[in-house]
Design a protein around this motif. Structure first.
Motif, PDB file in Angstrom:
ATOM      1  N   UNK A 264       8.214   7.591   2.317  1.00  0.00           N
ATOM      2  CA  UNK A 264       9.488   7.111   2.388  1.00  0.00           C
ATOM      3  C   UNK A 264      10.058   6.786   3.803  1.00  0.00           C
ATOM      4  N   UNK A 265       9.398   7.547   4.708  1.00  0.00           N
ATOM      5  CA  UNK A 265       9.515   7.187   6.090  1.00  0.00           C
ATOM      6  C   UNK A 265       8.979   5.820   6.401  1.00  0.00           C
ATOM      7  N   UNK A 266       7.635   5.730   6.109  1.00  0.00           N
ATOM      8  CA  UNK A 266       6.991   4.710   6.173  1.00  0.00           C
ATOM      9  C   UNK A 266       7.732   3.391   5.773  1.00  0.00           C
ATOM     10  N   UNK A 267       8.105   3.388   4.531  1.00  0.00           N
ATOM     11  CA  UNK A 267       8.749   2.340   3.992  1.00  0.00           C
ATOM     12  C   UNK A 267       9.978   1.835   4.625  1.00  0.00           C
ATOM     13  N   UNK A 268      10.684   3.162   4.890  1.00  0.00           N
ATOM     14  CA  UNK A 268      12.255   2.794   5.645  1.00  0.00           C
ATOM     15  C   UNK A 268      11.901   2.070   6.912  1.00  0.00           C
ATOM     16  N   UNK A 269      10.912   2.554   7.572  1.00  0.00           N
ATOM     17  CA  UNK A 269      10.528   1.740   8.873  1.00  0.00           C
ATOM     18  C   UNK A 269      10.277   0.210   8.685  1.00  0.00           C
TER      19      UNK A 269
ATOM     20  N   UNK B 173       0.973  -1.189   0.097  1.00  0.00           N
ATOM     21  CA  UNK B 173       0.122  -0.117   0.043  1.00  0.00           C
ATOM     22  C   UNK B 173       0.833   1.249   0.068  1.00  0.00           C
ATOM     23  N   UNK B 174       2.279   1.100   0.753  1.00  0.00           N
ATOM     24  CA  UNK B 174       2.913   2.474   0.925  1.00  0.00           C
ATOM     25  C   UNK B 174       3.404   2.763  -0.544  1.00  0.00           C
ATOM     26  N   UNK B 175       3.935   1.780  -1.120  1.00  0.00           N
ATOM     27  CA  UNK B 175       4.374   1.846  -2.339  1.00  0.00           C
ATOM     28  C   UNK B 175       3.280   2.186  -3.573  1.00  0.00           C
ATOM     29  N   UNK B 176       2.196   1.958  -3.526  1.00  0.00           N
ATOM     30  CA  UNK B 176       1.130   2.402  -4.264  1.00  0.00           C
ATOM     31  C   UNK B 176       0.827   3.956  -3.889  1.00  0.00           C
ATOM     32  N   UNK B 177       0.846   4.328  -2.776  1.00  0.00           N
ATOM     33  CA  UNK B 177       0.643   5.617  -2.300  1.00  0.00           C
ATOM     34  C   UNK B 177       2.048   6.445  -2.863  1.00  0.00           C
ATOM     35  N   UNK B 178       3.252   6.091  -2.739  1.00  0.00           N
ATOM     36  CA  UNK B 178       4.251   6.642  -3.381  1.00  0.00           C
ATOM     37  C   UNK B 178       4.343   6.888  -4.802  1.00  0.00           C
ATOM     38  N   UNK B 179       3.847   5.630  -5.673  1.00  0.00           N
ATOM     39  CA  UNK B 179       3.654   5.832  -7.091  1.00  0.00           C
ATOM     40  C   UNK B 179       2.520   7.010  -7.317  1.00  0.00           C
ATOM     41  N   UNK B 180       1.573   6.920  -6.539  1.00  0.00           N
ATOM     42  CA  UNK B 180       0.419   8.159  -6.718  1.00  0.00           C
ATOM     43  C   UNK B 180       0.869   9.365  -6.546  1.00  0.00           C
ATOM     44  N   UNK B 181       1.660   9.589  -5.580  1.00  0.00           N
ATOM     45  CA  UNK B 181       2.117  10.955  -5.171  1.00  0.00           C
ATOM     46  C   UNK B 181       3.195  11.428  -6.059  1.00  0.00           C
TER      47      UNK B 181
END
Length: 464
Positions: free
Chosen positions: A124-129, A103-111
């Motif tokens: 990026x902070x969520x993904x890194x954690x 979901x985080x990577x979908x959000x990153x692609x959308x952003x």
């Protein structure tokens, strides 16, 4: 000619079209009102979500679901983007790391597609954690550096502080994870540098909680227990003030271990169990798993192997239920796929727009169908009127010819016998109304001729 029935039918069709158009207008107006109301609601939900991302996980799920509904209903991309961010946070807190990363990577692609740079540091902070918690520190550091870069590009001090704090925590965790604590000469200084930025303004007060906790953890590991309790205590004050209950689990954790290290074991266990109770209330299995691991180690140090074994079983059960090892492998695989192919987006952002389009298409189709029927009817009436006009014109032409023939007969052929009759009557009148036989025969013959001509006129008129 158009009959009364046809006129009524056309009037009914026209009325239906007017009603459909009026309804469409009202529908469009209502949609605008709904969009305005949902936009205000979405902004309020986003504001709430910003405050509670470290709060109760179920609240994040509720916010995410509401934003998803608004986003899909109006194809409102901002609402969908925040929905995914809160959804990723929720799944992360639930230790569903694979789903959280997806979901985080979908959000990153959308952003990135929308050009929304403001949210890049947070994503990026969520993904890194997620990578840090799976033990993939190489990818964790890569992502947190992206977060720092994005925060600096945005000139966002709060995000810079947050990202620097994450990097300090990752650095500290890395040396613990690789059992190289003696080489950790930078993480504590990074924490203090970030804390200094957070203490420069009251608007960053809530952000200080994490730094107090991280500094307390470092001092606890260095066996400087008094400093650990001091900084964890500062974190407790602010975490309580801002209702950051997840942060409290860390504060109580470090205080508890510090008191245990100072010999106050019962007090130490009390704090650990206080932290554990909060994880049950927040329904956070991953933090609960970590605390049972702490209890296992502390009970082992006291020689209470029964309690140590019970804590370990709970820890092991939670670890198995969350498939931590499987998550670690899947996270690494997913990152490779994402970095090489950016992953195909499997989302339904256009569902709401498609639904609206289908609804509008049906309305337009009805109007168009009625319009075509009206056109067909009018065309049919045109052909009917044209046909009748031709017939009338044909009859008029025949009538004109008849009238011309009658006029000719009247002006020439009827006039002649009539003139003869008038002449013979004058002759009889001159003889004092006494007429010879020959004159009467001539009068009779002329009368028959006049009668014949009159019959010819009648016949000509009847023929048309």
């Amino acid at each position: 000619m158009i009959n009364l029935k046809t006129v009524r039918w056309l009037a009914a069709a026209f009325s239906i079209i007017c009603v459909v158009q009026a309804c469409t207008g009202r529908s469009g107006s209502q949609q605008q009102q709904d969009l305005a109301a949902d936009t205000l609601k979405a902004n309020a939900l986003i504001k709430t979500g910003t405050r509670i991302q470290s709060g109760k996980s179920d609240s994040l799920l509720t916010l995410s679901n509401e934003l998803y509904k608004i986003g899909y209903r109006h194809n409102y991309k901002k609402a969908l983007l925040y929905a995914k961010i809160y959804d990723a946070n929720y799944k992360w807190l639930k230790a569903n790391h694979e789903a959280a990363l997806k979901v985080a990577e979908q959000a990153l692609a959308d952003a990135e597609e929308l050009g929304t740079t403001k949210l890049l540091p947070d994503i990026h902070g969520i993904i890194s954690n997620l990578y840090k918690e799976s033990g993939n520190y190489d990818l964790a550091f890569t992502e947190i550096d992206k977060a720092i870069k994005a925060a600096r590009a945005n000139h966002d001090t709060a995000e810079i502080i947050s990202a620097l704090g994450n990097k300090a925590m990752f650095t500290h965790s890395y040396y613990n994870y690789t059992d190289q604590q003696e080489n950790d000469h930078s993480s504590l200084q990074l924490e203090f540098d970030a804390l200094k930025m957070a203490e420069a303004s009251n608007k960053y007060e809530r952000m200080r909680i994490r730094f107090y906790n991280n500094i307390a953890q470092t001092y606890k590991e260095h066996k400087d227990y008094e400093k650990a309790i001091f900084y964890a205590g500062k974190a407790v004050v602010l975490a309580t003030k801002y209702n950051q209950r997840r942060s409290l689990t860390y504060s109580y954790n470090w205080i508890g271990e510090s008191y245990f290290g100072m010999g106050q074991r019962d007090k130490g266990f009390d704090y650990i169990y206080k932290a554990l109770a909060i994880t049950h209330d927040l329904i956070e299995p991953y933090r609960r798993m970590e605390l049972y691991e702490v209890l296992n180690q502390l009970y082992e140090k006291t020689g209470d192997y029964k309690q140590s074994l019970a804590a370990y079983k709970r820890y092991d059960t939670l670890r198995d239920s969350m498939a931590v090892d499987k998550n670690t492998r899947r996270l690494n695989e997913m990152q490779v796929v994402y970095e090489t192919a950016k992953k195909d987006k499997k989302i339904a952002d256009l569902n709401a727009a498609n639904g609206t389009s289908r609804r509008m298409a049906r309305i337009i189709g009805v109007v168009a169908f009625l319009f075509l029927i009206m056109l067909a009817t009018l065309f049919w009436q045109y052909l009917t009127i044209r046909k009748k006009t031709k017939i009338i014109n044909g009859k008029n032409e025949g009538l004109n010819n008849t009238l011309l023939n009658i006029a000719f007969i009247q002006s020439h052929e009827v006039r002649k016998p009539l003139t003869n009759i008038l002449g013979l009557m004058n002759l009889i009148k001159a003889e004092n109304y006494k007429a010879e036989k020959q004159v009467l025969k001539m009068l009779e013959k002329t009368a028959y001729e006049l009668d014949e001509k009159v019959r010819q006129v009648v016949k000509e008129a009847e023929g048309n």
